[in-house]
Design a protein around this motif. Sequence first.
Motif, PDB file in Angstrom:
ATOM      1  N   ALA A  49       0.852  -1.190   0.000  1.00 50.89           N
ATOM      2  CA  ALA A  49       0.000   0.000   0.000  1.00 50.89           C
ATOM      3  C   ALA A  49       0.888   1.240   0.000  1.00 50.89           C
ATOM      4  O   ALA A  49       2.033   1.205   0.456  1.00 50.89           O
ATOM      5  CB  ALA A  49      -0.921   0.016   1.215  1.00 50.89           C
ATOM      6  N   SER A  50       0.337   2.329  -0.507  1.00 56.52           N
ATOM      7  CA  SER A  50       1.100   3.576  -0.627  1.00 56.52           C
ATOM      8  C   SER A  50       0.501   4.665   0.253  1.00 56.52           C
ATOM      9  O   SER A  50      -0.720   4.832   0.312  1.00 56.52           O
ATOM     10  CB  SER A  50       1.104   4.035  -2.092  1.00 56.52           C
ATOM     11  OG  SER A  50       1.706   5.303  -2.228  1.00 56.52           O
ATOM     12  N   VAL A  51       1.382   5.385   0.924  1.00 51.92           N
ATOM     13  CA  VAL A  51       1.017   6.584   1.675  1.00 51.92           C
ATOM     14  C   VAL A  51       1.684   7.759   0.975  1.00 51.92           C
ATOM     15  O   VAL A  51       2.911   7.865   0.962  1.00 51.92           O
ATOM     16  CB  VAL A  51       1.479   6.503   3.142  1.00 51.92           C
ATOM     17  CG1 VAL A  51       1.117   7.783   3.887  1.00 51.92           C
ATOM     18  CG2 VAL A  51       0.882   5.290   3.834  1.00 51.92           C
ATOM     19  N   CYS A  52       0.886   8.614   0.366  1.00 58.39           N
ATOM     20  CA  CYS A  52       1.421   9.717  -0.424  1.00 58.39           C
ATOM     21  C   CYS A  52       1.277  11.043   0.311  1.00 58.39           C
ATOM     22  O   CYS A  52       0.182  11.370   0.789  1.00 58.39           O
ATOM     23  CB  CYS A  52       0.698   9.807  -1.766  1.00 58.39           C
ATOM     24  SG  CYS A  52       1.004   8.419  -2.866  1.00 58.39           S
ATOM     25  N   LEU A  53       2.358  11.785   0.371  1.00 52.81           N
ATOM     26  CA  LEU A  53       2.314  13.145   0.897  1.00 52.81           C
ATOM     27  C   LEU A  53       2.421  14.101  -0.285  1.00 52.81           C
ATOM     28  O   LEU A  53       3.407  14.077  -1.029  1.00 52.81           O
ATOM     29  CB  LEU A  53       3.463  13.396   1.878  1.00 52.81           C
ATOM     30  CG  LEU A  53       3.595  14.838   2.381  1.00 52.81           C
ATOM     31  CD1 LEU A  53       2.389  15.227   3.235  1.00 52.81           C
ATOM     32  CD2 LEU A  53       4.886  15.027   3.179  1.00 52.81           C
ATOM     33  N   VAL A  54       1.390  14.912  -0.470  1.00 52.73           N
ATOM     34  CA  VAL A  54       1.420  15.916  -1.531  1.00 52.73           C
ATOM     35  C   VAL A  54       2.345  17.050  -1.086  1.00 52.73           C
ATOM     36  O   VAL A  54       2.101  17.690  -0.056  1.00 52.73           O
ATOM     37  CB  VAL A  54       0.013  16.457  -1.833  1.00 52.73           C
ATOM     38  CG1 VAL A  54       0.075  17.485  -2.968  1.00 52.73           C
ATOM     39  CG2 VAL A  54      -0.930  15.316  -2.208  1.00 52.73           C
ATOM     40  N   VAL A  55       3.403  17.282  -1.858  1.00 51.43           N
ATOM     41  CA  VAL A  55       4.403  18.276  -1.441  1.00 51.43           C
ATOM     42  C   VAL A  55       4.416  19.510  -2.330  1.00 51.43           C
ATOM     43  O   VAL A  55       5.089  20.495  -2.001  1.00 51.43           O
ATOM     44  CB  VAL A  55       5.818  17.642  -1.391  1.00 51.43           C
ATOM     45  CG1 VAL A  55       5.872  16.519  -0.363  1.00 51.43           C
ATOM     46  CG2 VAL A  55       6.251  17.125  -2.762  1.00 51.43           C
ATOM     47  N   ASN A  56       3.684  19.468  -3.442  1.00 50.60           N
ATOM     48  CA  ASN A  56       3.635  20.629  -4.333  1.00 50.60           C
ATOM     49  C   ASN A  56       2.463  20.488  -5.294  1.00 50.60           C
ATOM     50  O   ASN A  56       2.000  19.370  -5.558  1.00 50.60           O
ATOM     51  CB  ASN A  56       4.933  20.764  -5.134  1.00 50.60           C
ATOM     52  CG  ASN A  56       5.187  19.564  -6.030  1.00 50.60           C
ATOM     53  OD1 ASN A  56       5.800  18.582  -5.591  1.00 50.60           O
ATOM     54  ND2 ASN A  56       4.736  19.619  -7.274  1.00 50.60           N
ATOM     55  N   PRO A  57       1.962  21.607  -5.812  1.00 47.15           N
ATOM     56  CA  PRO A  57       0.967  21.520  -6.883  1.00 47.15           C
ATOM     57  C   PRO A  57       1.660  21.111  -8.173  1.00 47.15           C
ATOM     58  O   PRO A  57       2.837  21.424  -8.395  1.00 47.15           O
ATOM     59  CB  PRO A  57       0.422  22.946  -6.968  1.00 47.15           C
ATOM     60  CG  PRO A  57       1.539  23.808  -6.477  1.00 47.15           C
ATOM     61  CD  PRO A  57       2.264  22.999  -5.436  1.00 47.15           C
ATOM     62  N   GLY A  58       0.938  20.381  -9.026  1.00 47.69           N
ATOM     63  CA  GLY A  58       1.499  20.031 -10.317  1.00 47.69           C
ATOM     64  C   GLY A  58       1.853  21.272 -11.125  1.00 47.69           C
ATOM     65  O   GLY A  58       1.301  22.361 -10.912  1.00 47.69           O
ATOM     66  N   ALA A  59       2.772  21.111 -12.070  1.00 46.99           N
ATOM     67  CA  ALA A  59       3.234  22.243 -12.885  1.00 46.99           C
ATOM     68  C   ALA A  59       2.056  22.941 -13.565  1.00 46.99           C
ATOM     69  O   ALA A  59       1.175  22.297 -14.129  1.00 46.99           O
ATOM     70  CB  ALA A  59       4.232  21.750 -13.932  1.00 46.99           C
ATOM     71  N   GLY A  60       2.039  24.256 -13.463  1.00 48.50           N
ATOM     72  CA  GLY A  60       1.005  25.047 -14.105  1.00 48.50           C
ATOM     73  C   GLY A  60      -0.275  25.196 -13.312  1.00 48.50           C
ATOM     74  O   GLY A  60      -1.202  25.877 -13.752  1.00 48.50           O
ATOM     75  N   LEU A  61      -0.340  24.577 -12.142  1.00 46.19           N
ATOM     76  CA  LEU A  61      -1.572  24.624 -11.343  1.00 46.19           C
ATOM     77  C   LEU A  61      -1.523  25.686 -10.245  1.00 46.19           C
ATOM     78  O   LEU A  61      -2.461  25.799  -9.468  1.00 46.19           O
ATOM     79  CB  LEU A  61      -1.855  23.250 -10.728  1.00 46.19           C
ATOM     80  CG  LEU A  61      -2.076  22.108 -11.727  1.00 46.19           C
ATOM     81  CD1 LEU A  61      -2.363  20.803 -11.001  1.00 46.19           C
ATOM     82  CD2 LEU A  61      -3.221  22.453 -12.692  1.00 46.19           C
ATOM     83  N   SER A  62      -0.431  26.421 -10.171  1.00 39.86           N
ATOM     84  CA  SER A  62      -0.350  27.529  -9.211  1.00 39.86           C
ATOM     85  C   SER A  62       0.214  28.745  -9.931  1.00 39.86           C
ATOM     86  O   SER A  62       0.678  28.658 -11.075  1.00 39.86           O
ATOM     87  CB  SER A  62       0.537  27.155  -8.016  1.00 39.86           C
ATOM     88  OG  SER A  62       1.890  27.019  -8.424  1.00 39.86           O
ATOM     89  N   ASP A  63       0.170  29.873  -9.271  1.00 43.73           N
ATOM     90  CA  ASP A  63       0.626  31.116  -9.892  1.00 43.73           C
ATOM     91  C   ASP A  63       2.141  31.264  -9.882  1.00 43.73           C
ATOM     92  O   ASP A  63       2.677  32.180 -10.506  1.00 43.73           O
ATOM     93  CB  ASP A  63      -0.005  32.323  -9.177  1.00 43.73           C
ATOM     94  CG  ASP A  63      -1.520  32.360  -9.352  1.00 43.73           C
ATOM     95  OD1 ASP A  63      -1.995  31.856 -10.389  1.00 43.73           O
ATOM     96  OD2 ASP A  63      -2.204  32.881  -8.453  1.00 43.73           O
ATOM     97  N   SER A  64       2.836  30.389  -9.154  1.00 50.27           N
ATOM     98  CA  SER A  64       4.293  30.508  -9.037  1.00 50.27           C
ATOM     99  C   SER A  64       4.967  29.212  -9.457  1.00 50.27           C
ATOM    100  O   SER A  64       4.331  28.158  -9.548  1.00 50.27           O
ATOM    101  CB  SER A  64       4.684  30.866  -7.595  1.00 50.27           C
ATOM    102  OG  SER A  64       4.186  29.893  -6.691  1.00 50.27           O
ATOM    103  N   LEU A  65       6.253  29.303  -9.702  1.00 50.25           N
ATOM    104  CA  LEU A  65       7.027  28.120 -10.053  1.00 50.25           C
ATOM    105  C   LEU A  65       7.242  27.251  -8.818  1.00 50.25           C
ATOM    106  O   LEU A  65       7.177  27.726  -7.677  1.00 50.25           O
ATOM    107  CB  LEU A  65       8.375  28.530 -10.642  1.00 50.25           C
ATOM    108  CG  LEU A  65       8.338  29.279 -11.985  1.00 50.25           C
ATOM    109  CD1 LEU A  65       9.754  29.690 -12.398  1.00 50.25           C
ATOM    110  CD2 LEU A  65       7.692  28.436 -13.070  1.00 50.25           C
ATOM    111  N   ILE A  66       7.504  25.975  -9.053  1.00 49.48           N
ATOM    112  CA  ILE A  66       7.759  25.043  -7.965  1.00 49.48           C
ATOM    113  C   ILE A  66       9.212  25.186  -7.529  1.00 49.48           C
ATOM    114  O   ILE A  66      10.124  25.149  -8.357  1.00 49.48           O
ATOM    115  CB  ILE A  66       7.498  23.591  -8.425  1.00 49.48           C
ATOM    116  CG1 ILE A  66       6.050  23.446  -8.872  1.00 49.48           C
ATOM    117  CG2 ILE A  66       7.820  22.605  -7.320  1.00 49.48           C
ATOM    118  CD1 ILE A  66       5.768  22.152  -9.613  1.00 49.48           C
ATOM    119  N   THR A  67       9.432  25.364  -6.224  1.00 44.72           N
ATOM    120  CA  THR A  67      10.792  25.474  -5.708  1.00 44.72           C
ATOM    121  C   THR A  67      11.065  24.346  -4.716  1.00 44.72           C
ATOM    122  O   THR A  67      10.157  23.874  -4.035  1.00 44.72           O
ATOM    123  CB  THR A  67      11.028  26.823  -5.004  1.00 44.72           C
ATOM    124  OG1 THR A  67      10.269  26.853  -3.780  1.00 44.72           O
ATOM    125  CG2 THR A  67      10.612  27.986  -5.899  1.00 44.72           C
TER     126      THR A  67
END
Length: 247
Positions: free
Chosen positions: A203-221
Amino acid sequence: MSRCIAVVGGTGLCEWPGAKLLKSISPSSDYGEPSAELQQIEYEGAEFVFLARHGNGHSIPPHKINYRANIDSLRQAGVTDILAVNAVGGISDQFVAGVIALPEQLNDYTWGREHTFFDGCGGEVQHIDFSYPFSEELRLRLCAAAERGGIDIEPYGTYAVTQGPRLETAAEIRRLARDGNDMVGMTAMPEAALAREAGINYASVCLVVNPGAGLSDSLITMEDIQAVIDTGMLQVKSLLAHCICGH
């Protein structure tokens, strides 16, 4: 049959402050060297085997991990259940940074990885049923553990597995969304399929650490991702401990 639980962790899960190391295990494998030695540890009353998916110091990129050696080593150590922890990007609206998700489906977009034990070299070919890639029993146990621990989770979702190590383009994220994916990461495959071949619940436990590319107003850092990891992985560890203690 007694159960032996392993936690396979990657980004943000290489260290367990406060854990007690009970022993280290260095099993051999016909598939080469695993990412790291196996560690039998005790954490918050939970005892389990831990494998650092990317090696000590997080030095192995997703596409270079020897997934076959990792799963084979866990099988040889008697592991019956794997709780895999994955850092992912969010695609669907509810999968925002900091959310812990328990996917029940995946789509595999990886290529070139050694993805099966049944490659014909051993004279045996089998075709596993992979309709439901994650163990529903383990996923429900994780859901129950989250409720006991007061930990908020997304109990469902589809995980897109990409090649890496680069993050995706905005166009690729739009395609993944059209394909019905809720989150995107780089390490669930071929790990999940190899576990199925080896007869190990996964089984997988996923932690969302960032929005996918293009889904926020800023770049992923990487700084923003690390900030989420620093807080979110504490919740993930607590969830794992509640789940393992409840077995």
